[in-house]
Design a protein around this motif. Structure first.
Motif, mmCIF file in Angstrom:
data_model
loop_
_atom_site.group_PDB
_atom_site.id
_atom_site.type_symbol
_atom_site.label_atom_id
_atom_site.label_comp_id
_atom_site.label_asym_id
_atom_site.label_seq_id
_atom_site.Cartn_x
_atom_site.Cartn_y
_atom_site.Cartn_z
ATOM 1 N N ILE A 76 -3.063 -72.832 72.901
ATOM 2 C CA ILE A 76 -3.292 -71.706 71.995
ATOM 3 C C ILE A 76 -2.605 -72.023 70.681
ATOM 4 C CG2 ILE A 76 -2.856 -69.258 71.606
ATOM 5 C CD1 ILE A 76 -2.762 -69.022 74.709
ATOM 6 N N ARG A 77 -3.346 -71.870 69.581
ATOM 7 C CA ARG A 77 -2.790 -72.170 68.256
ATOM 8 C C ARG A 77 -3.275 -71.122 67.257
ATOM 9 N NH1 ARG A 77 -4.357 -77.800 65.669
ATOM 10 N NH2 ARG A 77 -6.385 -76.787 65.590
ATOM 11 N N ARG A 78 -2.360 -70.653 66.406
ATOM 12 C CA ARG A 78 -2.694 -69.678 65.344
ATOM 13 C C ARG A 78 -3.526 -68.517 65.902
ATOM 14 N NH1 ARG A 78 -2.573 -70.587 59.869
ATOM 15 N NH2 ARG A 78 -4.601 -69.585 59.778
ATOM 16 N N ALA A 79 -2.919 -67.824 66.876
ATOM 17 C CA ALA A 79 -3.632 -66.729 67.522
ATOM 18 C C ALA A 79 -2.728 -65.516 67.697
ATOM 19 C CB ALA A 79 -4.160 -67.174 68.883
ATOM 20 N N ILE A 80 -3.362 -64.359 67.810
ATOM 21 C CA ILE A 80 -2.692 -63.125 68.189
ATOM 22 C C ILE A 80 -3.352 -62.669 69.479
ATOM 23 C CG2 ILE A 80 -2.211 -60.730 67.589
ATOM 24 C CD1 ILE A 80 -2.461 -61.587 64.630
ATOM 25 N N ASP A 82 -3.509 -59.784 72.199
ATOM 26 C CA ASP A 82 -3.188 -58.387 72.459
ATOM 27 C C ASP A 82 -2.538 -58.264 73.834
ATOM 28 O OD1 ASP A 82 -3.112 -55.641 72.172
ATOM 29 O OD2 ASP A 82 -5.270 -55.344 72.418
ATOM 30 N N LYS A 83 -2.063 -57.086 74.182
ATOM 31 C CA LYS A 83 -1.461 -56.867 75.501
ATOM 32 C C LYS A 83 -2.474 -57.157 76.605
ATOM 33 C CE LYS A 83 1.759 -53.276 74.145
ATOM 34 N NZ LYS A 83 2.175 -51.884 74.358
ATOM 35 N N ASN A 84 -1.966 -57.658 77.730
ATOM 36 C CA ASN A 84 -2.742 -57.835 78.965
ATOM 37 C C ASN A 84 -3.844 -58.884 78.887
ATOM 38 O OD1 ASN A 84 -1.229 -55.658 80.098
ATOM 39 N ND2 ASN A 84 -2.578 -54.253 79.009
ATOM 40 N N VAL A 85 -3.715 -59.867 78.028
ATOM 41 C CA VAL A 85 -4.709 -60.939 77.941
ATOM 42 C C VAL A 85 -4.419 -61.970 79.031
ATOM 43 C CG1 VAL A 85 -5.507 -62.886 76.534
ATOM 44 C CG2 VAL A 85 -5.184 -60.645 75.493
ATOM 45 N N ARG A 86 -5.466 -62.421 79.704
ATOM 46 C CA ARG A 86 -5.374 -63.486 80.709
ATOM 47 C C ARG A 86 -6.116 -64.693 80.163
ATOM 48 N NH1 ARG A 86 -1.955 -60.692 81.829
ATOM 49 N NH2 ARG A 86 -1.786 -59.201 83.496
ATOM 50 N N ASN A 99 -16.378 -71.997 67.793
ATOM 51 C CA ASN A 99 -16.473 -71.617 69.198
ATOM 52 C C ASN A 99 -15.712 -70.310 69.465
ATOM 53 O OD1 ASN A 99 -17.271 -72.112 71.954
ATOM 54 N ND2 ASN A 99 -15.128 -72.614 72.339
ATOM 55 N N ASP A 100 -14.539 -70.167 68.858
ATOM 56 C CA ASP A 100 -13.740 -68.957 69.036
ATOM 57 C C ASP A 100 -14.465 -67.712 68.540
ATOM 58 O OD1 ASP A 100 -11.559 -70.251 70.232
ATOM 59 O OD2 ASP A 100 -10.623 -70.663 68.291
ATOM 60 N N ARG A 101 -15.253 -67.851 67.475
ATOM 61 C CA ARG A 101 -15.981 -66.697 66.913
ATOM 62 C C ARG A 101 -16.992 -66.117 67.913
ATOM 63 N NH1 ARG A 101 -15.279 -69.661 62.072
ATOM 64 N NH2 ARG A 101 -14.200 -68.375 60.541
ATOM 65 N N GLY A 110 -8.262 -67.877 59.397
ATOM 66 C CA GLY A 110 -8.369 -68.730 60.573
ATOM 67 C C GLY A 110 -7.482 -68.357 61.745
ATOM 68 N N ILE A 111 -7.013 -67.115 61.781
ATOM 69 C CA ILE A 111 -6.225 -66.657 62.928
ATOM 70 C C ILE A 111 -7.171 -66.025 63.936
ATOM 71 C CG2 ILE A 111 -4.442 -65.053 63.696
ATOM 72 C CD1 ILE A 111 -3.151 -65.475 60.909
ATOM 73 N N VAL A 112 -7.047 -66.435 65.190
ATOM 74 C CA VAL A 112 -7.911 -65.917 66.257
ATOM 75 C C VAL A 112 -7.229 -64.706 66.886
ATOM 76 C CG1 VAL A 112 -9.088 -66.457 68.417
ATOM 77 C CG2 VAL A 112 -8.744 -68.259 66.707
ATOM 78 N N VAL A 113 -7.955 -63.594 66.977
ATOM 79 C CA VAL A 113 -7.429 -62.369 67.573
ATOM 80 C C VAL A 113 -8.150 -62.133 68.895
ATOM 81 C CG1 VAL A 113 -7.038 -59.898 67.265
ATOM 82 C CG2 VAL A 113 -6.972 -61.433 65.276
#
Length: 128
Positions: A76-80, A82-86, A99-101, A110-113
């Motif tokens: 995982i790089r440059r990401a946020i 949220d709570k409870n992510v698996r 691909n992330d989009r 370029g930050i992935v949420v």
């Protein structure tokens, strides 16, 4: 003077395994109570309460909110998160923005949420 824990009685963060290539560690990061780095690495990141980073996983330049689980060998790089992510084993987030989009929101910078799982609470069941 006792330390102020903000009302939380979480256990301290834990870093386990002391084997080459399987060492729980953080570098320039902030780690909240209850978090376990079980052979994984966090670099330049903030890890919330009760986060699990499993063997071989790498979290870089990211903010990971409470109760997230980062699977083995995930990157995982440059990401946020949220709570409870698996995050499943071998998953890759933040390395291929196109691909992330497809699955997540990607900011202009370029930050992935990654959205977490939320439980629904009907207002009619809330007692005030």
């Amino acid at each position: 003077m006792a330390a102020d824990h903000g009302g939380y009685s979480d256990p301290p963060a834990k870093f386990v395994f002391d084997e080459e290539g399987r060492r729980g560690q953080t570098i320039d990061s902030v780690v909240a109570g209850g978090t376990i780095l079980s052979g994984g690495t966090a670099r330049n990141s903030v890890l919330g309460r009760y986060v699990r980073v499993h063997s071989g996983a790498l979290v870089e330049d990211s903010v990971v909110f409470d109760n997230c689980d980062i699977g083995r060998r995930a990157r995982i790089r440059r990401a946020i998160l949220d709570k409870n992510v698996r995050v499943p084993e071998d998953a890759v987030i933040g390395y291929d923005l196109e691909n992330d989009r497809r699955s997540h929101h990607v900011t202009e910078s370029g930050i992935v949420v990654v959205e977490g799982i939320r439980s629904r609470v009907e207002l009619s069941t809330v007692i005030i």
